[in-house]
Design a protein around this motif. Sequence first.
Motif, PDB file in Angstrom:
ATOM      1  N   VAL A  92       0.836  -1.200   0.000  1.00  0.00           N
ATOM      2  CA  VAL A  92       0.000   0.000   0.000  1.00  0.00           C
ATOM      3  C   VAL A  92       0.872   1.252   0.000  1.00  0.00           C
ATOM      4  O   VAL A  92       0.561   2.243  -0.678  1.00  0.00           O
ATOM      5  N   LEU A  93       1.971   1.234   0.747  1.00  0.00           N
ATOM      6  CA  LEU A  93       2.870   2.389   0.781  1.00  0.00           C
ATOM      7  C   LEU A  93       3.460   2.650  -0.604  1.00  0.00           C
ATOM      8  O   LEU A  93       3.508   3.800  -1.061  1.00  0.00           O
ATOM      9  N   LEU A 102      -0.211  16.225  -4.097  1.00  0.00           N
ATOM     10  CA  LEU A 102       0.260  17.219  -3.124  1.00  0.00           C
ATOM     11  C   LEU A 102      -0.582  17.207  -1.857  1.00  0.00           C
ATOM     12  O   LEU A 102      -0.058  17.386  -0.750  1.00  0.00           O
ATOM     13  N   ALA A 103      -1.874  16.976  -1.997  1.00  0.00           N
ATOM     14  CA  ALA A 103      -2.747  16.917  -0.818  1.00  0.00           C
ATOM     15  C   ALA A 103      -2.350  15.756   0.088  1.00  0.00           C
ATOM     16  O   ALA A 103      -2.374  15.871   1.323  1.00  0.00           O
ATOM     17  N   TRP A 104      -1.967  14.621  -0.516  1.00  0.00           N
ATOM     18  CA  TRP A 104      -1.491  13.483   0.280  1.00  0.00           C
ATOM     19  C   TRP A 104      -0.216  13.855   1.023  1.00  0.00           C
ATOM     20  O   TRP A 104      -0.071  13.555   2.218  1.00  0.00           O
ATOM     21  N   GLU A 105       0.723  14.507   0.355  1.00  0.00           N
ATOM     22  CA  GLU A 105       1.957  14.924   1.006  1.00  0.00           C
ATOM     23  C   GLU A 105       1.666  15.846   2.189  1.00  0.00           C
ATOM     24  O   GLU A 105       2.277  15.721   3.257  1.00  0.00           O
ATOM     25  N   THR A 106       0.715  16.763   2.009  1.00  0.00           N
ATOM     26  CA  THR A 106       0.370  17.716   3.070  1.00  0.00           C
ATOM     27  C   THR A 106      -0.205  16.999   4.280  1.00  0.00           C
ATOM     28  O   THR A 106       0.173  17.288   5.431  1.00  0.00           O
ATOM     29  N   ARG A 107      -1.096  16.044   4.050  1.00  0.00           N
ATOM     30  CA  ARG A 107      -1.685  15.276   5.160  1.00  0.00           C
ATOM     31  C   ARG A 107      -0.624  14.447   5.874  1.00  0.00           C
ATOM     32  O   ARG A 107      -0.634  14.309   7.099  1.00  0.00           O
ATOM     33  N   LEU A 108       0.287  13.902   5.108  1.00  0.00           N
ATOM     34  CA  LEU A 108       1.343  13.066   5.678  1.00  0.00           C
ATOM     35  C   LEU A 108       2.273  13.891   6.566  1.00  0.00           C
ATOM     36  O   LEU A 108       2.608  13.482   7.687  1.00  0.00           O
ATOM     37  N   VAL A 109       2.670  15.051   6.084  1.00  0.00           N
ATOM     38  CA  VAL A 109       3.555  15.923   6.870  1.00  0.00           C
ATOM     39  C   VAL A 109       2.850  16.360   8.152  1.00  0.00           C
ATOM     40  O   VAL A 109       3.456  16.393   9.233  1.00  0.00           O
ATOM     41  N   ALA A 110       1.558  16.694   8.060  1.00  0.00           N
ATOM     42  CA  ALA A 110       0.804  17.122   9.237  1.00  0.00           C
ATOM     43  C   ALA A 110       0.694  15.990  10.268  1.00  0.00           C
ATOM     44  O   ALA A 110       0.844  16.216  11.477  1.00  0.00           O
ATOM     45  N   LEU A 142       0.514   7.425   5.586  1.00  0.00           N
ATOM     46  CA  LEU A 142       1.516   6.899   4.657  1.00  0.00           C
ATOM     47  C   LEU A 142       0.845   6.175   3.489  1.00  0.00           C
ATOM     48  O   LEU A 142       1.258   6.302   2.341  1.00  0.00           O
ATOM     49  N   GLY A 143      -0.180   5.428   3.789  1.00  0.00           N
ATOM     50  CA  GLY A 143      -0.882   4.690   2.747  1.00  0.00           C
ATOM     51  C   GLY A 143      -2.053   5.433   2.150  1.00  0.00           C
ATOM     52  O   GLY A 143      -2.768   4.893   1.296  1.00  0.00           O
ATOM     53  N   GLY A 144      -2.253   6.674   2.597  1.00  0.00           N
ATOM     54  CA  GLY A 144      -3.434   7.421   2.183  1.00  0.00           C
ATOM     55  C   GLY A 144      -3.503   7.765   0.711  1.00  0.00           C
ATOM     56  O   GLY A 144      -4.575   8.069   0.185  1.00  0.00           O
ATOM     57  N   GLY A 145      -2.363   7.732   0.026  1.00  0.00           N
ATOM     58  CA  GLY A 145      -2.360   8.047  -1.398  1.00  0.00           C
ATOM     59  C   GLY A 145      -2.728   6.873  -2.283  1.00  0.00           C
ATOM     60  O   GLY A 145      -2.931   7.032  -3.489  1.00  0.00           O
TER      61      GLY A 145
END
Length: 235
Positions: A92-93, A102-110, A142-145
């Motif tokens: 999944v990762l 980019l939205a996935w990256e933003t959620r991951l960093v948060a 991490l797997g959200g994308g």
Amino acid sequence: MEPGGRSKTDDVQRLLRADILNGVWAPGTKLRFTELRERYRCSTGVVREALPRLVGEGLVTAEPQLGFRVVTVSPEDLRDLTEARILLETMVLRSSIEQGDLAWETRLVAAHHLLANLPRRTADGSPSLEWLSAHSAFHAALGGGCGNGRMKTIVNSLRDSAEIYRCWTAKDDRALTRDVEAEHRTILEAALRRDADAAVAALTDHIQRSTDLLLHSQRQPAGTGLDGRAGGDGS
């Protein structure tokens, strides 16, 4: 409803979950409605609503005609769980890194920022439930994308099943010398630079280290817990 929109069932679920993870209810313990009503000062109906939620989290099992028990644990189950998590969570990762925007990256960093700023233990030395929640959220991010919702559901369920082991690992003093924060940061940085191979390797190491720590503790004279006795450690 309680203040803030929480129901009594929500509160009992949260308290019971905390007690299971902190060893008040040992693995394999039968959860009797009378005892639960008395401890959490609630009705039978509330207990009946809260327990299936914990079944869904992998902390409680439901037995036909017999009721509910805290999940039983063993070295064999931990090894099987670890193998399944590594196989599916890394898949999944990898998909998430390939598909995430980019939205996935933003959620991951948060999610990582919150996790990195919370202590792993409370003042009395028990595992912090706030940290555990943030830890699960980071791994889910991490797997959200990944675009496969069914795969993400399976992975999240396996991770929930690992919570009781993770709490026991946190009780082991050797866990304090482990730089979990650095492990998370390594996974994050590899994911953000879209290096799927490095991220998968770092996540695999992260999951396996927790398992190795617990299994090592079981080989020591004082190690207990994976056979259902109180006092064990885990990931």
